[in-house]
Design an enzyme around this catalytic site. Sequence first.
Site, PDB file in Angstrom:
ATOM      1  CD  GLU A 135      19.730 -23.155  -5.072  1.00  0.00           C
ATOM      2  OE1 GLU A 135      20.096 -23.618  -6.195  1.00  0.00           O
ATOM      3  OE2 GLU A 135      18.466 -23.141  -4.794  1.00  0.00           O
ATOM      4  CG  HIS A 166       9.764 -23.007 -10.133  1.00  0.00           C
ATOM      5  ND1 HIS A 166       9.469 -22.156  -8.924  1.00  0.00           N
ATOM      6  CD2 HIS A 166      10.644 -23.765  -9.826  1.00  0.00           C
ATOM      7  CE1 HIS A 166      10.383 -22.519  -7.990  1.00  0.00           C
ATOM      8  NE2 HIS A 166      11.383 -23.395  -8.541  1.00  0.00           N
TER       9      HIS A 166
HETATM   10  O1  X8Z Z   1      13.056 -23.778  -6.511  1.00  0.00           O
HETATM   11  C1  X8Z Z   1      13.555 -24.351  -5.386  1.00  0.00           C
HETATM   12  C2  X8Z Z   1      15.107 -24.341  -5.419  1.00  0.00           C
HETATM   13  C3  X8Z Z   1      15.725 -23.608  -6.414  1.00  0.00           C
HETATM   14  S1  X8Z Z   1      16.269 -24.913  -7.593  1.00  0.00           S
HETATM   15  C4  X8Z Z   1      15.134 -23.241  -4.296  1.00  0.00           C
HETATM   16  N1  X8Z Z   1      12.775 -25.253  -4.958  1.00  0.00           N
HETATM   17  C5  X8Z Z   1      11.302 -25.374  -5.019  1.00  0.00           C
HETATM   18  C6  X8Z Z   1      10.659 -24.233  -4.702  1.00  0.00           C
HETATM   19  O2  X8Z Z   1      11.133 -23.183  -4.099  1.00  0.00           O
HETATM   20  O3  X8Z Z   1       9.669 -24.167  -5.082  1.00  0.00           O
HETATM   21  C7  X8Z Z   1      13.321 -26.164  -3.991  1.00  0.00           C
HETATM   22  C8  X8Z Z   1      12.375 -27.047  -3.629  1.00  0.00           C
HETATM   23  C9  X8Z Z   1      10.885 -26.688  -4.247  1.00  0.00           C
HETATM   24 ZN    ZN Z   2      17.253 -26.760  -7.359  1.00  0.00          ZN
END
Ligand code: X8Z
Ligand code: ZN
Length: 622
Positions: free
Chosen positions: A392, A522
């Site tokens: 972050e 996501h």
């Molecule tokens: O979502 C994230 C970050 C926030 S930008 C913590 N990541 C992905 C996840 O958690 O699925 C980082 C790596 C993959």
């Molecule tokens: Zn990120």
Amino acid sequence: MKTHLLPLAAAAMLTACASTAQTPVVKSPAKPTTADVPPPPPAQPAHIDYGAIADEFLRDYNAQYVRLYTASSEAEWRSNTHIVPGDTANAGATTRANQRMAAFTGSAANIQQLRDLLTHRDELNGLQVKQLETALYNAANNPQTVADVVKARIKAEAAQTEKLYGFDYKYAGKSVTTNDLDELLRKETNPAKRQQVWEASKAIGPTLKDGLLNLRDLRNQTVQALGYPDYFTYQASDYGLTRDEMMALVRKINTELRPLYRELHTYARYELAKKYGVQQVPDYLPAHWLPNRWGQDWGSMVEVKGLNLDAVLAKKGAEWQVKQGERFYQSLGFSPLPASFWEKSSLYPLPKGATYKKNNHASAWHMDLNQDLRSLMSVEPNTEWYETAHHELGHIFYYQSYSNPEVPPLLRQGANRAYHEAIGSMMGLAAKQKPFLAGLGLIPANTKTDQTQQLLQEALSYVPFIPFASGVMSEWENSFYADKLPADQLNAKWWALCKQYQGMVPPTTRGENYLDPATKTHINDDPAQYYDYALSYVILFQLHDHIARKILHQDPHATNYYGHKEVGDFLRDIMRPGASRDWRVVLKEKTGEDLSARAMVAYFQPLMTYLQQQNKGRKYTM
Ligand code: X8Z
Ligand code: ZN
């Protein structure tokens, strides 16, 4: 939500306002003044200075954009940090702010003006063209020619966020946080209990199904108004790639890492069967055996003697981890974070008994596209959060680097979205290497560690992410948005992809009454862009390889970046221009390479012989 770059709704909110858009002022040809002077030569159209017109338009546009973006971020921040289930006040305020943003960025007048100016691109400078293209790209997410669709989408997004982060997870009859579930999946050794935890983590899925299906249609319809066939194609176009080109790219990355993944998959099946006392080694990994809700990171499967970071961090505490992250960046010459970062961020879990919830997924926010930088996390003292804090902060220092007078607000973004994800993840990798930890005094300098076990630990953490990100997530979203995956095949498709790419199966049949992809935040609020992370891993190993070999002259497996301003200079050269330079040119110029998995494959190559020896006589199933 990811970025991070733009808090999600903010991504939706990139929009422009018709009412204030300037119409170019075009000088009329001069008129003759007297009758008896010889007739003038045929009137030449006066020269129109499109550069000046674009400048004026962009000055106004950027000012409005910052103002509306800031209002939207503030509303989103509240919506993500103060969730009271049933109370719709925050969602209402967020919806209104995002609609104002949409009315501006997607206004018919702005779209017309942007298109007109872009027909004169040869007379404009590169920075103007980039800004106009970015504004037009933003407009496509909010075209006011389909204002009702955009309005409905913004409202549906706010409602989905509330549901997503307001969900009350239950395990063994008690409310638990996702941090609790993650901890249990890392530590619990009883397979029956593990299955219950895993199932508890999936209970949210069905609650998000109607909302997600609705959002799919609204997202597709929105971008179709400006000629994109579907939302997936729209997102890929931000890289200058078609949907087919993006899918070809992520499939290539997956293929390049497949031999290594195949060894890790075989290794994990046998080792976990041993650990859980299962005689018959399964052909595919049961999802609840893996130390992560989606099987995307298996790093905690092995513990490296002499390098037990969890134990060190437990003593240091959560706050120390974030502060240490800042110190690391500062040691490379980055400016300290503004006091407001510490005052306004929400970095730690809510106190027990809090009457509201917050978004439990880490993100970084560029509130005003200037110096108001914030992060939303629930940091606890463990390796996973240590790494996430570095991740972050990578976004935060990226924001800080491109918030400079040379970069107009419209271009205050990463060289592409994957770069934004790569910087902090690379720092997270560097912050776990032995010479770095020894340099900080976290482990004794003379600690003996097994290098193979160390590399195995890293491989388990980084490599399984590729089939998940470039395979399962990207293929599912591609099929969901672009191929309009039927509503009665959503979960079946998900698990078919998990089996194909990850070699992973659910503990019991998961019918369409579940919606397991929606348990990944996501899928709801960072739609059709998870390949950003797959690409970011590839880029991070390219950058790390360059830093280690060419700048530090250290072994990439054992680096210590700490205090090396020249490493910071290298990174800032990439970060300072934001999106004002082409991402391909930047990569080639800084590393000498095109985007490629070469460095990632090379990093883990020394492990292949070990894994092949370990797997001798074992059955390979992928
Ligand atoms: O979502 C994230 C970050 C926030 S930008 C913590 N990541 C992905 C996840 O958690 O699925 C980082 C790596 C993959
Ligand atoms: Zn990120």
